[in-house]
Scaffold this active site. Structure first.
Site, PDB file in Angstrom:
ATOM      1  CG  LEU A 134      -1.963  -1.421   1.663  1.00 39.61           C
ATOM      2  CD1 LEU A 134      -2.665  -1.077   3.029  1.00 39.61           C
ATOM      3  CD2 LEU A 134      -2.624  -1.054   0.103  1.00 39.61           C
ATOM      4  CG  ASP A 135       0.384   4.742  -2.814  1.00 33.14           C
ATOM      5  OD1 ASP A 135       1.259   3.791  -3.387  1.00 33.14           O
ATOM      6  OD2 ASP A 135      -0.645   4.944  -3.196  1.00 33.14           O
ATOM      7  CE  LYS A 136       5.031   8.764   4.937  1.00 30.03           C
ATOM      8  NZ  LYS A 136       6.863  10.195   4.766  1.00 30.03           N
ATOM      9  CB  THR A 138      -3.023   3.516   0.931  1.00 29.07           C
ATOM     10  OG1 THR A 138      -3.113   5.061  -0.121  1.00 29.07           O
ATOM     11  CG2 THR A 138      -4.111   2.907   0.585  1.00 29.07           C
TER      12      THR A 138
END
Length: 317
Positions: A134-136, A138
């Site tokens: 997951l993106d940082k 998110t």
């Protein structure tokens, strides 16, 4: 190196890579972008700069770092764990694996402290056990492999999309129709290589199914997005593409839709000040890689997103 007259005008990353000989052009480009190159003592960050005759360029590489990430104890919200895998609720702000700019303090560092030698050699030394990310900024459900068997099976499931992934996104505007599909290929932005975009050529097939969960007038909505594919920044790109960018998105929120004016104060100020993309991985479902049991996990909205919904409901705490 000093630039000779015949070298003037050469693209900087190409010139330095040729002069050094032991580093690839892509590595030199990254070093330039990270601020490790100077021209006559002044930092240069544009790899495409045309070299200037007589100028002296110096590359000062960063100090070496440990090949393998170190264990760092952190609090983790574990939803499930057995000998083969860990399912957790990742908080926003936590980077998944070490990379330039985030060499420690990542989820991988925390997992090494939590699981120790169980992760050794699983999935590569920089990202042991990581089969998706997951993106940082998110939040939400992630699964991590603890065994080679689990890693291979989960990697195959993600590659074939043989699993369920549902996200909740708070977006500007009210989608119309309230549910549907965004079927649009995604690739690198033609003008900004750090961004993704819906592209006409050389993109990868990307399909997002969405359904509006709640709406607050025409101003904003909570949307459930199900991924049929798994491209980088897929939900963020697709929702921006249909003119419903995510609240707080620092990359893809370029212009507020006119309907955003319909959000009353103080909720509108809170949405505009939200410091990250309002995106949460709520549900992850997959077959256990060893037992074959169907598993399904949910993570509740994090407090910062829930606070926005409370404000939108007109019930500030």
């Amino acid at each position: 190196m000093a630039v000779a007259a015949e070298q003037a005008g050469t693209r900087l990353d190409r010139l330095l890579a040729g002069a050094i000989g032991t580093l690839s052009r892509s590595r030199v480009k990254a070093l330039i972008e990270e601020g490790h190159v100077t021209r006559d003592g002044t930092v240069v960050t544009d790899p495409s700069e045309s070299a200037r005759a007589g100028a002296r360029y110096t590359l000062l590489p960063p100090p070496p770092v440990a090949a393998a990430p170190q264990a760092q104890a952190m609090d983790l919200t574990i939803l499930f764990e057995d000998r083969h895998l860990i399912v957790l609720d990742k908080p926003a702000g936590l980077v998944v694996h070490p990379a330039p700019g985030n060499l420690d303090g990542t989820l991988v560092n925390a997992l090494l402290a939590h699981a120790g030698d169980e992760l050794t050699g699983i999935g590569g030394e920089k990202r042991p056990g990581i089969v998706h990310r997951l993106d940082k900024d998110t939040s939400g459900v992630m699964v991590v492999a603890k065994s080679d068997t689990a890693h291979q099976a989960l990697s195959a499931a993600f590659a074939s999309r043989d699993l369920e992934r549902a996200y909740l996104a708070l977006v500007w505007g009210l989608p119309s129709p309230g549910s549907g599909e965004v079927d649009a290929p995604i690739g690198r932005h033609p003008m900004d290589r750090k961004r993704m975009a819906v592209v006409a050529r050389n993109g990868k097939h990307a399909l997002t199914r969405y359904a509006t969960e709640r709406g607050w007038g025409a101003g904003c909505a909570l949307v459930r997005c199900n991924l049929a594919t798994g491209r980088t920044h897929q939900i963020r790109v697709h929702m921006a593409h249909i003119n419903h960018p995510l609240v707080g998105d620092p990359v893809y929120l370029r212009r507020l839709p006119g309907s955003a004016k319909a959000v009353p104060q103080p909720a509108r100020d809170a949405l505009l000040a939200f410091p990250r993309q309002a995106l949460h991985a709520e549900t992850l479902g997959f077959r256990h890689p060893v037992t074959g049991e169907m598993l399904r996990f949910h993570a509740p909205l994090p407090p910062d997103m829930q606070a926005l919904l409370t404000l939108l409901d007109g019930n500030p705490s």
